[in-house]
Design a protein around this motif. Sequence first.
Motif, short mmCIF file in Angstrom:
data_model
loop_
_atom_site.label_atom_id
_atom_site.label_comp_id
_atom_site.label_asym_id
_atom_site.label_seq_id
_atom_site.Cartn_x
_atom_site.Cartn_y
_atom_site.Cartn_z
N LEU A 88 0.81 -1.21 0.00
CA LEU A 88 0.00 0.00 0.00
C LEU A 88 0.85 1.27 0.00
N GLY A 89 2.18 1.10 0.15
CA GLY A 89 3.07 2.26 0.18
C GLY A 89 2.93 3.08 1.45
N LYS A 90 2.51 2.44 2.56
CA LYS A 90 2.26 3.15 3.81
C LYS A 90 3.22 2.75 4.92
N ILE A 91 4.34 2.12 4.56
CA ILE A 91 5.23 1.54 5.56
C ILE A 91 5.86 2.60 6.46
N SER A 92 5.96 3.86 5.97
CA SER A 92 6.62 4.91 6.74
C SER A 92 5.64 5.79 7.52
N SER A 93 4.37 5.48 7.45
CA SER A 93 3.38 6.31 8.15
C SER A 93 3.39 6.04 9.65
N THR A 94 2.83 6.98 10.41
CA THR A 94 2.76 6.83 11.87
C THR A 94 1.95 5.60 12.25
#
Length: 314
Positions: free
Chosen positions: A169-175
């Motif tokens: 989802l390309g969200k691995i760096s989100s809080t």
Amino acid sequence: MKKKLSFMFFAFSELAFASGGHDDPISPILLGLVVLFLGAKLGGYLAEKLGQPVVLGELLMGVALGNLGLFGFHGFSFIQQGQVFEILAGLGVILLLFEVGLESSLKEMMQVGLVATVVALVGIVFPFFLGVGVSEIFIPERSVYVHYFIGATLCATSVGITARVLKDLGKISSTESRIVLGAAVIDDVLGLIILAVISGVIQSAAAGGQGVGVFDVSFIALKAIGFLAAAVLVGTKVAPAIFRFGASLKLEGALLSLSLIICFVLSYCASLVGLAPIVGAFAAGLIIDTAAFGKFFSDEKHTLEELLFPIAKF
């Protein structure tokens, strides 16, 4: 199109049956990899077309291939029974969590530590008591230890799948992702303690003993927490010196080799203390500063992430 698919399936069936009697141990592995790659990519493609995470399609295709025996086809049974494929799968999950650790920041993970702990506790307590309750409803005649064991097994989390979905989802760096991954690591520690306590109580009851004491539980907890603390504290101090020394040797591939060595050492140490090896791999990724360490290898044309990408994909 249907005729072509039927022909391909027939051809693979014949190859699969033929591989069973082949003396060369490599040939069945090669065929198995072909089947797994094709199945995974086809499943991922279909899932993506339906707007779902790629890993969901890969999982469903794996379930489908693994249960062809129910329909009388056993040509791929050598994949299920082959230890090589199990080992490759284990390495794949270790490298996945290592990648996730590399993309995560230790400082940022610490910032969400309290929230991740609360999430982890909720993720342990609710499944445990719900599992015990449902077990008592459906199989009331069984021992209370059976109910506790079922509740304990539901505390386990699949951090590998969670990490893969977040990456897709390309969200691995989100809080939110940092909270989820932090909670997954804490879940592994808490789940280890719960399973150890439940197993100890069951074994003690069967032997007429006194059960698991507070000291036993405390030792298990301290062992797990101590590993994580030591891995981070020692790793952040030792890793720079290791990479600086490796760079001074001027050996081709030293950046990737040293990184994998640290990953596998910490994964092995995690298994020694009873944790999942992927926890050690994640810790290894956290302590390796790819930007800082990459500067030691000025002659290297690719970053560590670029070097690791094809291996992890395989």
